[in-house]
Design a protein around this motif. Structure first.
Motif, short mmCIF file in Angstrom:
data_model
loop_
_atom_site.label_atom_id
_atom_site.label_comp_id
_atom_site.label_asym_id
_atom_site.label_seq_id
_atom_site.Cartn_x
_atom_site.Cartn_y
_atom_site.Cartn_z
N CYS A 9 -7.72 -2.12 -1.93
CA CYS A 9 -8.31 -0.77 -1.39
C CYS A 9 -7.87 0.96 -2.70
O CYS A 9 -5.91 1.00 -2.22
N SER A 10 -8.16 1.73 -3.11
CA SER A 10 -7.25 2.75 -3.15
C SER A 10 -7.85 4.31 -2.94
O SER A 10 -9.15 4.64 -2.05
N VAL A 11 -6.98 4.97 -2.42
CA VAL A 11 -6.96 6.43 -2.21
C VAL A 11 -7.12 7.81 -3.20
O VAL A 11 -6.09 7.62 -3.29
N VAL A 12 -7.47 8.13 -3.64
CA VAL A 12 -7.24 9.61 -5.06
C VAL A 12 -7.80 10.21 -4.35
O VAL A 12 -9.03 10.78 -3.60
N ASN A 25 1.16 0.18 -1.82
CA ASN A 25 1.48 -0.15 -0.35
C ASN A 25 3.00 0.66 0.35
O ASN A 25 3.34 -0.12 1.17
N GLY A 26 2.56 1.82 -0.02
CA GLY A 26 3.18 2.58 1.12
C GLY A 26 5.16 2.77 -0.14
O GLY A 26 6.08 3.65 0.29
N VAL A 27 4.91 2.42 -0.79
CA VAL A 27 6.62 2.75 -1.84
C VAL A 27 6.19 3.52 -3.31
O VAL A 27 4.39 2.52 -3.57
N ARG A 28 6.97 4.21 -3.78
CA ARG A 28 6.21 4.30 -5.02
C ARG A 28 6.37 4.13 -6.32
O ARG A 28 7.45 2.86 -6.49
N ALA A 29 5.55 4.18 -6.94
CA ALA A 29 5.62 2.86 -7.69
C ALA A 29 5.07 3.50 -9.47
O ALA A 29 5.59 3.02 -9.98
N VAL A 30 4.16 4.63 -9.05
CA VAL A 30 3.88 5.51 -10.81
C VAL A 30 4.90 7.13 -10.76
O VAL A 30 4.25 7.20 -9.55
N GLU A 44 -3.31 11.48 -7.34
CA GLU A 44 -2.41 10.91 -6.42
C GLU A 44 -2.56 9.45 -6.67
O GLU A 44 -4.26 9.84 -5.63
N ALA A 45 -2.64 9.10 -5.93
CA ALA A 45 -3.17 7.22 -5.68
C ALA A 45 -2.13 6.35 -5.05
O ALA A 45 -0.87 6.90 -5.23
N PHE A 46 -3.43 6.20 -3.86
CA PHE A 46 -2.27 5.47 -2.81
C PHE A 46 -3.13 4.36 -2.63
O PHE A 46 -4.07 3.83 -2.59
N VAL A 105 -12.19 7.62 -1.44
CA VAL A 105 -11.50 5.63 -1.57
C VAL A 105 -12.22 4.61 -1.74
O VAL A 105 -13.53 4.66 -2.46
N ALA A 106 -11.97 4.02 -2.94
CA ALA A 106 -12.50 3.24 -3.79
C ALA A 106 -12.01 1.34 -2.50
O ALA A 106 -10.31 0.88 -2.98
N ARG A 107 -12.68 0.76 -2.28
CA ARG A 107 -12.46 -1.06 -2.13
C ARG A 107 -13.50 -1.41 -3.81
O ARG A 107 -13.77 -1.34 -4.05
N TRP A 108 -11.93 -2.88 -4.05
CA TRP A 108 -11.87 -3.13 -5.42
C TRP A 108 -11.42 -4.79 -5.29
O TRP A 108 -10.71 -4.79 -4.48
#
Length: 134
Positions: A101-104, A39-44, A113-115, A79-82
């Motif tokens: 949703c992931s954008v990888v 959600n726009g914040v670096r997590a990993v 890289e993943a969002f 792009v994956a919806r899950w």
């Protein structure tokens, strides 16, 4: 149906390994310097961080699984919806039912890289706890 792109095939293999709790296969599909924003914040900031968060999530939700709704690949991007689902042995912990949703980006068969975008307070609490333990 056309063959999946390298990015889509890699993400689907990672998802299958995640659902199977195959940490070795998961690690093989993640670049050591993986970066993830949630959600726009670096997590990993590394493959190790990703696996630590996953182990914690599965620790809270032993029957955790991520179901794939849709996947679209274009070159090294996917792009994956899950939907993440799971229940906790602790009745005080709410069930996990989080769409997202992931954008990888995938390079050389590894996610670099993943969002991730989702709405889900239950998952936020689990990931926050995982971050506090690192």
């Amino acid at each position: 149906m056309s063959a999946p792109t390298e990015g889509a095939a890699t993400w689907l293999a990672y998802n299958a390994a995640e659902n199977a709790r195959d940490y070795v296969a998961m690690a093989a599909l993640i670049a050591e310097d993986l970066t993830v924003q949630v959600n726009g914040v670096r997590a990993v900031g590394s493959a190790e961080d990703d696996l630590r968060a996953m182990e914690h999530l599965i620790g809270v939700y032993p029957d955790y699984r991520r179901e794939v709704d849709e996947i679209i690949g274009a070159g090294d991007r996917v792009v994956a919806r899950w939907r993440m689902r799971g229940t906790s042995a602790d009745s005080a912990v709410e069930p996990l039912d989080v769409p997202g949703c992931s954008v990888v980006t995938v390079r050389g068969g590894r996610m670099t890289e993943a969002f991730l975008y989702y709405q889900g307070a239950a998952l936020d609490r689990v990931l926050q706890t995982a971050g506090e333990r690192s």
